[in-house]
Motif scaffolding. Sequence first.
Motif, PDB file in Angstrom:
ATOM      1  N   LYS A  80      -0.947 -14.722 -73.461  1.00 56.48           N
ATOM      2  CA  LYS A  80      -2.678 -13.780 -72.990  1.00 56.48           C
ATOM      3  C   LYS A  80      -2.783 -14.529 -71.681  1.00 56.48           C
ATOM      4  N   THR A 152     -15.581 -14.467 -84.895  1.00 60.67           N
ATOM      5  CA  THR A 152     -14.799 -14.040 -84.068  1.00 60.67           C
ATOM      6  C   THR A 152     -13.592 -13.178 -84.252  1.00 60.67           C
ATOM      7  N   HIS A 153     -13.696 -12.915 -86.204  1.00 58.84           N
ATOM      8  CA  HIS A 153     -12.313 -12.061 -86.363  1.00 58.84           C
ATOM      9  C   HIS A 153     -12.649 -10.176 -86.432  1.00 58.84           C
ATOM     10  N   LEU A 304      -2.089 -10.445 -78.896  1.00 57.47           N
ATOM     11  CA  LEU A 304      -2.229 -10.483 -79.554  1.00 57.47           C
ATOM     12  C   LEU A 304      -3.299 -11.114 -80.517  1.00 57.47           C
ATOM     13  N   ILE A 305      -3.259 -10.752 -81.922  1.00 55.80           N
ATOM     14  CA  ILE A 305      -4.564  -9.958 -82.479  1.00 55.80           C
ATOM     15  C   ILE A 305      -4.523 -11.233 -83.882  1.00 55.80           C
ATOM     16  N   ARG A 306      -4.685 -12.795 -84.046  1.00 54.98           N
ATOM     17  CA  ARG A 306      -4.929 -13.197 -84.958  1.00 54.98           C
ATOM     18  C   ARG A 306      -5.538 -12.333 -86.475  1.00 54.98           C
ATOM     19  N   GLY A 307      -5.937 -11.549 -86.761  1.00 52.03           N
ATOM     20  CA  GLY A 307      -6.124 -11.292 -88.137  1.00 52.03           C
ATOM     21  C   GLY A 307      -5.280  -9.909 -88.293  1.00 52.03           C
ATOM     22  N   GLU A 309      -1.549 -10.737 -87.674  1.00 49.88           N
ATOM     23  CA  GLU A 309      -0.520 -11.479 -88.334  1.00 49.88           C
ATOM     24  C   GLU A 309       0.145 -11.429 -86.992  1.00 49.88           C
ATOM     25  N   ASN A 310      -1.086 -11.824 -85.916  1.00 53.19           N
ATOM     26  CA  ASN A 310      -0.513 -12.208 -84.780  1.00 53.19           C
ATOM     27  C   ASN A 310       0.275 -11.614 -84.182  1.00 53.19           C
ATOM     28  N   LYS A 311       0.075 -10.236 -84.105  1.00 53.50           N
ATOM     29  CA  LYS A 311       0.731  -8.807 -83.252  1.00 53.50           C
ATOM     30  C   LYS A 311      -0.149  -8.605 -82.477  1.00 53.50           C
TER      31      LYS A 311
END
Length: 318
Positions: A80, A152-153, A304-307, A309-311
């Motif tokens: 990141k 945040t999400h 990576l996007i936490r919401g 599935e961290n993809k």
Amino acid sequence: MTQINQLRNQDEFVGFYLLKELEVKQTNANPPKDYLDIVLCDATGEMPAKFWDASSTDKETFFPMGLVKVRGIVQTYREKLQVKVMQIRPANPEDGVRLTDFIRSAPISSEALIHTIQGVINAIADEEIQAIVRYCVGKVEEKLSHYPAAKTHHHAYFGGLAYHMVRMLEIGDFLCGQRSFLNPDLLKAGIILHDIAKPEEMVAELGIVSEYSTPGKLLGHISMSSQWITEAAIRLDIALDSPKVLGLQHLVLSHHNLGEWGSPVQPQTPEAVALHHIDALDAKLQMVEDALATTPESEAWTPLIRGLENKGIYRLKW
């Protein structure tokens, strides 16, 4: 001035930004040294930053929601991007920058969003359901136009909560036209009420959440929203065990689907099943949209996007 979404690995830059978050931390060195763990943001996005070897003066000078001028270099840490701050100072009046210039907001004006929501409420045919919705919306009427939907999400910006509601209402309207077994009044009411207590759950300024309120920490928006429905029914002299009250409470209580996500029960009415998936769809697509919008077009992958599935999201080009 370089905007956040234009920053790339190894870029050296100078610009004005908003300190969205700031926390004084210590390194693992012996003896430990203080540093500022920062989130810089502007209207195009945000990026974590570190200001190493912070002095006692630095710790007394910089605070969240302050505008600063930064000279830094972009680095990659754990796949990141983050900023190593070389120099930082508070913005001053001579710089000619305004706080509102750095605030991200919904792509539709707050006035238009509230007008749409009020129009949907007016169109609810069942008078008791409409009255309950009006009561609950009235509790946060002054905040609804500018509050974010989350810290945040997703929809985490000025007007984000109202924008989230309107986008969900559009999906709900389509589904009600496609699936005749859905009750339009109940589903639209559930969409408006499912996050209605968010403005009381979070403490926010100009769309940026600084912390969760005490009721937010102890109760959470799901239980608070359900309580407001009960409160509305009592004030309106509607039986608490009526199907309408139970149906609205179930919509609110089940919309996160699982206990580990905050819902005490799972969706068990047609409208509750629809609400959960409408909410999830809009939230996840907003995460994708935000990631694409804040990632330079030269980059094939988003962070990576936490919401999700961290993809990361891959940007197809042809």
